[in-house]
Write a protein that holds these residues in place. Sequence first.
Motif, PDB file in Angstrom:
ATOM      1  N   GLU A   1       0.827  -1.204   0.000  1.00  0.00           N
ATOM      2  CA  GLU A   1       0.000   0.000   0.000  1.00  0.00           C
ATOM      3  C   GLU A   1       0.866   1.261   0.000  1.00  0.00           C
ATOM      4  OE1 GLU A   1      -3.587   2.078   2.631  1.00  0.00           O
ATOM      5  OE2 GLU A   1      -2.926   0.033   3.073  1.00  0.00           O
ATOM      6  N   VAL A   2       1.894   1.279   0.825  1.00  0.00           N
ATOM      7  CA  VAL A   2       2.787   2.433   0.891  1.00  0.00           C
ATOM      8  C   VAL A   2       3.455   2.677  -0.469  1.00  0.00           C
ATOM      9  CG1 VAL A   2       4.994   3.244   1.825  1.00  0.00           C
ATOM     10  CG2 VAL A   2       3.249   2.331   3.365  1.00  0.00           C
TER      11      VAL A   2
ATOM     12  N   ASN B   1       2.588   1.632  -3.516  1.00  0.00           N
ATOM     13  CA  ASN B   1       1.654   2.017  -4.575  1.00  0.00           C
ATOM     14  C   ASN B   1       1.256   3.484  -4.457  1.00  0.00           C
ATOM     15  OD1 ASN B   1       0.742  -0.205  -6.539  1.00  0.00           O
ATOM     16  ND2 ASN B   1       0.786  -1.289  -4.589  1.00  0.00           N
ATOM     17  N   GLN B   2       1.172   3.982  -3.255  1.00  0.00           N
ATOM     18  CA  GLN B   2       0.893   5.401  -3.063  1.00  0.00           C
ATOM     19  C   GLN B   2       2.121   6.245  -3.389  1.00  0.00           C
ATOM     20  OE1 GLN B   2      -0.532   5.814   0.973  1.00  0.00           O
ATOM     21  NE2 GLN B   2      -2.514   4.877   0.529  1.00  0.00           N
ATOM     22  N   ARG B   3       3.263   5.790  -2.928  1.00  0.00           N
ATOM     23  CA  ARG B   3       4.502   6.554  -3.095  1.00  0.00           C
ATOM     24  C   ARG B   3       4.883   6.698  -4.569  1.00  0.00           C
ATOM     25  NH1 ARG B   3       7.710   8.495   1.509  1.00  0.00           N
ATOM     26  NH2 ARG B   3       9.598   9.320   0.569  1.00  0.00           N
TER      27      ARG B   3
ATOM     28  N   ALA C   1       2.758   6.300  -7.207  1.00  0.00           N
ATOM     29  CA  ALA C   1       1.515   6.385  -7.994  1.00  0.00           C
ATOM     30  C   ALA C   1       1.705   7.109  -9.320  1.00  0.00           C
ATOM     31  CB  ALA C   1       0.427   7.076  -7.170  1.00  0.00           C
TER      32      ALA C   1
END
Length: 229
Positions: free
Chosen positions: A187-188, A190-192, A194
Amino acid sequence: MRYAVYFTPEADHPLTLAASDWLGRDAFSGMDSAIQPVADFSQEERTELTADPRRYGFHATLKAPFTLADGSSETALIESFRDFCATNAAFDIPLAVVNRIGPFFALVPAELHPPLQAFAASIVEAFEPFRAPLGEADIARRRPDRLNEAQRAHLMRWGYPYVMEEFRFHMTLTGPVPEERASAMAEVLNQRFADFIRRPLRISGLALFIEPERGAPFIVHDWQPLAAA
Protein backbone atom coordinates in the motif's frame (compact mmCIF):
# COMPACT_ATOMS: atom_id res chain seq x y z
CA MET A 1 36.62 -2.47 -8.35
CA ARG A 2 33.57 -3.92 -10.05
CA TYR A 3 31.46 -2.53 -12.89
CA ALA A 4 27.83 -3.10 -13.86
CA VAL A 5 25.50 -2.00 -16.64
CA TYR A 6 22.17 -0.99 -15.19
CA PHE A 7 19.07 0.83 -16.33
CA THR A 8 18.15 3.90 -14.36
CA PRO A 9 16.53 7.11 -15.60
CA GLU A 10 18.66 10.23 -15.81
CA ALA A 11 19.75 11.97 -12.60
CA ASP A 12 17.03 14.63 -12.57
CA HIS A 13 14.17 12.39 -13.76
CA PRO A 14 11.20 12.48 -11.35
CA LEU A 15 11.35 8.70 -10.91
CA THR A 16 15.04 8.84 -10.01
CA LEU A 17 14.35 11.57 -7.48
CA ALA A 18 11.37 9.73 -5.98
CA ALA A 19 13.28 6.45 -5.71
CA SER A 20 16.36 8.13 -4.24
CA ASP A 21 14.17 9.78 -1.63
CA TRP A 22 12.50 6.45 -0.84
CA LEU A 23 15.79 4.54 -0.55
CA GLY A 24 17.62 7.32 1.26
CA ARG A 25 20.47 7.52 -1.23
CA ASP A 26 21.16 9.03 -4.66
CA ALA A 27 23.44 6.79 -6.74
CA PHE A 28 24.37 9.69 -9.04
CA SER A 29 25.70 11.94 -6.30
CA GLY A 30 26.46 9.21 -3.78
CA MET A 31 24.73 11.34 -1.15
CA ASP A 32 22.56 9.88 1.61
CA SER A 33 19.29 11.53 2.60
CA ALA A 34 17.21 11.37 5.75
CA ILE A 35 14.73 8.52 5.94
CA GLN A 36 11.45 9.48 7.57
CA PRO A 37 8.76 7.26 9.05
CA VAL A 38 5.88 6.59 6.66
CA ALA A 39 2.38 5.25 7.37
CA ASP A 40 2.86 2.59 10.06
CA PHE A 41 6.55 2.03 9.27
CA SER A 42 8.92 3.63 11.74
CA GLN A 43 12.12 5.30 10.64
CA GLU A 44 14.10 2.35 11.99
CA GLU A 45 12.00 -0.25 10.22
CA ARG A 46 11.95 1.63 6.92
CA THR A 47 15.72 2.11 7.11
CA GLU A 48 16.21 -1.61 7.70
CA LEU A 49 13.82 -2.68 4.94
CA THR A 50 15.55 -0.51 2.33
CA ALA A 51 19.15 -1.28 3.34
CA ASP A 52 19.87 -3.77 0.54
CA PRO A 53 18.69 -1.68 -2.43
CA ARG A 54 20.16 1.47 -0.88
CA ARG A 55 23.70 0.15 -1.35
CA TYR A 56 23.14 -0.69 -5.00
CA GLY A 57 21.20 2.47 -5.89
CA PHE A 58 17.94 2.58 -7.82
CA HIS A 59 18.41 0.41 -10.90
CA ALA A 60 17.50 -2.62 -12.95
CA THR A 61 20.35 -5.08 -13.49
CA LEU A 62 21.21 -5.74 -17.13
CA LYS A 63 24.88 -6.78 -16.90
CA ALA A 64 25.52 -7.88 -13.33
CA PRO A 65 28.57 -6.59 -11.41
CA PHE A 66 31.85 -7.88 -12.79
CA THR A 67 35.58 -7.40 -12.41
CA LEU A 68 37.47 -6.38 -15.54
CA ALA A 69 39.10 -9.23 -17.43
CA ASP A 70 42.86 -9.29 -17.86
CA GLY A 71 43.79 -7.13 -20.81
CA SER A 72 40.64 -4.98 -20.53
CA SER A 73 40.63 -1.38 -19.40
CA GLU A 74 38.10 1.03 -17.98
CA THR A 75 38.72 3.33 -20.94
CA ALA A 76 37.81 0.60 -23.40
CA LEU A 77 34.76 -0.38 -21.36
CA ILE A 78 33.46 3.20 -21.31
CA GLU A 79 34.05 3.57 -25.04
CA SER A 80 32.13 0.35 -25.71
CA PHE A 81 29.37 1.42 -23.33
CA ARG A 82 28.94 4.76 -25.09
CA ASP A 83 28.98 3.14 -28.51
CA PHE A 84 26.30 0.69 -27.41
CA CYS A 85 24.05 3.48 -26.15
CA ALA A 86 24.55 5.54 -29.30
CA THR A 87 23.51 2.66 -31.56
CA ASN A 88 20.55 1.21 -29.63
CA ALA A 89 17.21 2.97 -29.59
CA ALA A 90 15.19 4.02 -26.57
CA PHE A 91 11.85 2.24 -26.09
CA ASP A 92 8.95 1.88 -23.67
CA ILE A 93 7.92 -0.88 -21.32
CA PRO A 94 4.16 -0.69 -21.97
CA LEU A 95 3.02 -0.83 -18.35
CA ALA A 96 4.96 -0.66 -15.07
CA VAL A 97 3.61 -1.79 -11.70
CA VAL A 98 4.83 -2.33 -8.16
CA ASN A 99 4.89 -6.02 -7.38
CA ARG A 100 6.36 -8.46 -4.90
CA ILE A 101 9.11 -10.76 -6.15
CA GLY A 102 9.63 -13.43 -3.55
CA PRO A 103 10.16 -11.50 -0.29
CA PHE A 104 10.99 -8.08 -1.78
CA PHE A 105 9.15 -5.38 -3.72
CA ALA A 106 10.16 -3.83 -7.03
CA LEU A 107 8.97 -1.76 -9.96
CA VAL A 108 8.40 -4.31 -12.75
CA PRO A 109 6.68 -4.68 -16.12
CA ALA A 110 3.05 -5.75 -15.81
CA GLU A 111 3.86 -8.63 -18.15
CA LEU A 112 6.81 -10.06 -20.04
CA HIS A 113 7.87 -7.67 -22.82
CA PRO A 114 9.83 -9.46 -25.60
CA PRO A 115 11.71 -6.35 -26.86
CA LEU A 116 12.95 -5.76 -23.32
CA GLN A 117 14.07 -9.39 -23.01
CA ALA A 118 15.99 -9.14 -26.28
CA PHE A 119 17.56 -5.82 -25.26
CA ALA A 120 18.73 -7.26 -21.94
CA ALA A 121 20.22 -10.31 -23.67
CA SER A 122 22.11 -8.09 -26.12
CA ILE A 123 23.71 -6.21 -23.20
CA VAL A 124 24.80 -9.43 -21.51
CA GLU A 125 26.50 -10.51 -24.74
CA ALA A 126 27.95 -7.12 -25.70
CA PHE A 127 29.85 -6.63 -22.43
CA GLU A 128 30.85 -10.22 -21.81
CA PRO A 129 34.36 -9.73 -23.26
CA PHE A 130 35.08 -7.28 -20.42
CA ARG A 131 34.14 -9.70 -17.62
CA ALA A 132 36.74 -11.64 -15.70
CA PRO A 133 35.78 -15.26 -14.92
CA LEU A 134 34.11 -15.82 -11.56
CA GLY A 135 36.22 -17.17 -8.76
CA GLU A 136 35.12 -20.12 -6.67
CA ALA A 137 33.97 -17.84 -3.84
CA ASP A 138 31.79 -15.81 -6.23
CA ILE A 139 30.20 -18.98 -7.58
CA ALA A 140 29.57 -20.28 -4.07
CA ARG A 141 27.88 -17.01 -3.06
CA ARG A 142 25.28 -17.67 -5.75
CA ARG A 143 24.41 -20.99 -4.09
CA PRO A 144 24.28 -22.99 -7.33
CA ASP A 145 22.64 -25.90 -5.53
CA ARG A 146 19.53 -23.72 -5.17
CA LEU A 147 19.43 -22.72 -8.85
CA ASN A 148 17.64 -24.58 -11.60
CA GLU A 149 19.59 -26.19 -14.43
CA ALA A 150 19.32 -23.20 -16.78
CA GLN A 151 20.34 -20.75 -14.06
CA ARG A 152 23.39 -22.81 -13.16
CA ALA A 153 24.40 -22.93 -16.83
CA HIS A 154 24.01 -19.14 -17.14
CA LEU A 155 26.04 -18.60 -13.98
CA MET A 156 28.93 -20.52 -15.44
CA ARG A 157 28.61 -19.05 -18.96
CA TRP A 158 27.68 -15.43 -18.23
CA GLY A 159 28.63 -14.94 -14.57
CA TYR A 160 25.02 -14.41 -13.45
CA PRO A 161 22.12 -16.87 -13.28
CA TYR A 162 19.24 -14.54 -14.17
CA VAL A 163 19.91 -13.76 -17.80
CA MET A 164 18.45 -14.69 -21.20
CA GLU A 165 15.17 -16.61 -20.69
CA GLU A 166 15.66 -16.38 -16.91
CA PHE A 167 15.85 -12.55 -16.96
CA ARG A 168 13.08 -10.62 -15.23
CA PHE A 169 13.38 -6.83 -15.25
CA HIS A 170 12.96 -5.31 -11.78
CA MET A 171 13.92 -2.08 -10.04
CA THR A 172 14.22 -3.09 -6.40
CA LEU A 173 12.51 -0.94 -3.78
CA THR A 174 12.94 -3.04 -0.64
CA GLY A 175 14.91 -5.85 0.86
CA PRO A 176 13.04 -8.87 2.27
CA VAL A 177 9.75 -7.77 3.83
CA PRO A 178 8.20 -10.06 6.48
CA GLU A 179 4.98 -11.67 5.34
CA GLU A 180 2.94 -9.90 8.01
CA ARG A 181 4.20 -6.52 6.76
CA ALA A 182 3.83 -7.17 3.03
CA SER A 183 0.29 -5.82 2.62
CA ALA A 184 1.16 -2.57 4.39
CA MET A 185 4.33 -2.17 2.32
CA ALA A 186 2.43 -2.75 -0.92
CA GLU A 187 0.00 0.00 0.00
CA VAL A 188 2.79 2.43 0.89
CA LEU A 189 4.70 1.77 -2.34
CA ASN A 190 1.65 2.02 -4.57
CA GLN A 191 0.89 5.40 -3.06
CA ARG A 192 4.50 6.55 -3.09
CA PHE A 193 5.03 5.65 -6.76
CA ALA A 194 1.51 6.39 -7.99
CA ASP A 195 2.84 8.83 -10.59
CA PHE A 196 4.98 6.14 -12.24
CA ILE A 197 2.87 2.98 -12.21
CA ARG A 198 0.05 1.76 -14.45
CA ARG A 199 1.67 3.65 -17.29
CA PRO A 200 4.66 3.15 -19.64
CA LEU A 201 8.21 3.23 -18.36
CA ARG A 202 10.69 4.73 -20.82
CA ILE A 203 14.00 2.94 -21.20
CA SER A 204 15.73 6.18 -22.07
CA GLY A 205 19.37 5.46 -21.27
CA LEU A 206 21.83 3.25 -19.45
CA ALA A 207 24.21 3.72 -16.57
CA LEU A 208 27.63 2.27 -15.97
CA PHE A 209 27.82 1.80 -12.19
CA ILE A 210 30.95 1.08 -10.20
CA GLU A 211 31.55 -0.54 -6.84
CA PRO A 212 34.86 1.01 -5.68
CA GLU A 213 35.56 -1.94 -3.40
CA ARG A 214 33.63 -5.02 -2.38
CA GLY A 215 30.73 -4.09 -0.13
CA ALA A 216 30.93 -0.35 -0.87
CA PRO A 217 27.90 1.54 -2.17
CA PHE A 218 27.54 1.53 -5.95
CA ILE A 219 27.67 4.86 -7.75
CA VAL A 220 26.89 5.99 -11.28
CA HIS A 221 30.16 6.34 -13.18
CA ASP A 222 28.64 7.26 -16.54
CA TRP A 223 25.09 7.72 -17.82
CA GLN A 224 24.31 7.84 -21.51
CA PRO A 225 21.03 8.32 -23.39
CA LEU A 226 19.96 5.68 -25.84
CA ALA A 227 19.54 6.72 -29.46
CA ALA A 228 16.28 8.34 -30.52
CA ALA A 229 13.69 5.76 -31.48
